[in-house]
Design an enzyme around this catalytic site. Structure first.
Site, PDB file in Angstrom:
ATOM      1  N   CYS A 121       1.131  -0.595  -0.066  1.00 52.31           N
ATOM      2  CA  CYS A 121      -0.384  -0.287   0.265  1.00 52.31           C
ATOM      3  C   CYS A 121       0.848   1.210   0.013  1.00 52.31           C
ATOM      4  CB  CYS A 121      -0.990  -0.564   1.420  1.00 52.31           C
ATOM      5  SG  CYS A 121      -1.861   1.659   1.525  1.00 52.31           S
ATOM      6  N   GLU A 157       3.259  -5.609   8.295  1.00 54.48           N
ATOM      7  CA  GLU A 157       3.688  -3.933   8.217  1.00 54.48           C
ATOM      8  C   GLU A 157       4.496  -3.807   8.908  1.00 54.48           C
ATOM      9  OE1 GLU A 157       0.586  -1.400   8.216  1.00 54.48           O
ATOM     10  OE2 GLU A 157       1.468   0.455   8.893  1.00 54.48           O
ATOM     11  N   SER A 164      -9.808  -5.185   4.956  1.00 54.80           N
ATOM     12  CA  SER A 164      -9.690  -6.297   3.857  1.00 54.80           C
ATOM     13  C   SER A 164     -10.481  -7.452   3.816  1.00 54.80           C
ATOM     14  CB  SER A 164      -8.533  -7.095   4.484  1.00 54.80           C
ATOM     15  OG  SER A 164      -8.700  -7.498   6.103  1.00 54.80           O
TER      16      SER A 164
HETATM   17  S1  SF4 Z   1      -5.768   0.137   5.771  1.00 49.55           S
HETATM   18 FE1  SF4 Z   1      -5.472  -0.120   3.420  1.00 49.55          FE
HETATM   19  S2  SF4 Z   1      -5.376   1.965   3.109  1.00 49.55           S
HETATM   20 FE2  SF4 Z   1      -4.661   1.950   5.267  1.00 49.55          FE
HETATM   21  S3  SF4 Z   1      -2.545   1.277   5.798  1.00 49.55           S
HETATM   22 FE3  SF4 Z   1      -3.477  -0.942   5.247  1.00 49.55          FE
HETATM   23  S4  SF4 Z   1      -3.737  -1.083   3.127  1.00 49.55           S
HETATM   24 FE4  SF4 Z   1      -3.162   0.861   3.353  1.00 49.55          FE
END
Ligand code: SF4
Length: 333
Positions: free
Chosen positions: A108, A139, A287
């Site tokens: 993202c 992440e 998601s």
């Molecule tokens: S929730 Fe969605 S928009 Fe927010 S950082 Fe994660 S992938 Fe990106």
């Protein structure tokens, strides 16, 4: 009996998830004939999405590049790997190219922005404090990988003690308290993140927070909706996989305000939950596919065909550009 449903809006897919799923589907279609596509880590944190991609496109999910050798013994692979929306450490990208493979980077852009800023501040000699809820979250691993020697993982204050690899914001120490920058996982609770940054600011008055917030728009908007709806409902249903960080934060917030249940799909629903619930809130993680929400609504309509559905708020209009394949060209047979 349930008389009224408040449907959170926005809910469900964010722009990053849409982009990542589209990236996998497009790459699988384009590389059909070359072999199967490999995805690094669950493309998004939802079991239904991952299972559908496996079934429809025959993609393989790996958690480590070392798994590819085994896969290659059993399947013809398209020598292309898609990086999930959560991002990867740069070392993974380098290794893929060293293997002579190509990649499609579906990270993202809002995660990529945090990566770039963390690297920039580490290069300037700052200690990077990265606030997260788990050292195992993909992440967190990706952002940490940008500047591992300069980064300290810090627990969002509600998770202090949950993982010894996450430092306590009240006691974390840094080499130079004058040069500290703070970043966060994009999907944490807004309120808990603010509290954690306040604690750090008291400890490091010169703390640099490069962006106003690393928490993404989708995280914030979905949490705001839960806070708005929860006081009006007897029960909140949160559709999310248990390993979705943003989804579990929605569940925690809903639970702090009313009775809440986390469900993966409508198959988890139990009729007795609704015996004393006249009003029900429904939301879904960034998601979670919308058809799963509609299945829940259909279930409640079966209980009460006169069900009133209230859906206020605005859909988000954000879209991210789809990534293309990078790396050596495929030797098409
Ligand atoms: S929730 Fe969605 S928009 Fe927010 S950082 Fe994660 S992938 Fe990106």
């Amino acid at each position: 009996m349930v008389e009224r449903v408040y449907l959170a809006k926005p809910r469900g897919f964010c722009a990053g998830v849409v982009m990542a799923i589209n990236a996998v589907e497009r790459a699988a279609a384009e590389l059909k004939g070359e072999g199967d596509l490999v995805v690094y880590h669950s493309i998004v944190h939802n079991d239904v999405v991952v299972e559908r991609l496996r079934r429809r496109h025959g993609v393989h999910i790996v958690e480590d590049l070392s798994e590819i050798a085994e896969l290659e013994k059993k399947h013809k692979l398209a020598r292309t790997i898609v990086f999930s929306a959560h991002g990867i450490p740069p070392s993974v990208r380098e290794e893929v190219l060293r293997m002579g493979w190509g990649y499609v980077d579906a990270t993202c852009p809002l995660v990529t922005k945090v990566h770039s800023e963390a690297r920039l501040y580490a290069d300037r000699g700052y200690t990077v404090l990265l606030i997260g809820d788990s050292a195992d979250h993909q992440e967190v691993r990706g952002t940490l990988g940008e500047a591992p020697e300069s980064t300290i993982l810090v627990a969002v204050h509600t998770h202090v003690g949950s993982d010894p690899r996450l430092a306590d914001p009240r006691t974390v120490t840094v080499p130079d308290p004058e040069k500290v920058a703070v970043f966060t996982q994009t999907t944490l609770s807004v309120d808990d993140t603010d509290r954690t940054i306040e604690i750090l600011k008291r400890r490091f008055p010169k703390l640099v927070q490069p962006s106003r917030s690393d928490l993404c728009y989708a995280t914030k908007n979905r949490q705001d909706q839960v806070k708005l709806i929860a006081p009006h409902v007897d029960l909140f249903l949160v559709l999310t996989s248990s390993y979705s960080s943003n989804g579990m934060r929605l569940f925690e917030i809903a639970s702090s305000l009313t009775q809440a249940r986390r469900i993966d799909t409508a198959a988890d629903l139990r009729e007795e939950w609704f015996a004393d619930a006249r009003s029900v809130g429904i939301t879904s993680a960034a998601s979670t596919p919308e058809d799963l929400v509609q299945d829940v609504l259909a279930y409640l309509r079966r209980l009460n065909p006169e069900l009133e559905v209230i859906e206020e708020g605005e859909w988000e209009q954000i879209r991210f550009r789809e990534p293309r394949r990078v790396g050596p060209p495929l030797e098409r047979s």
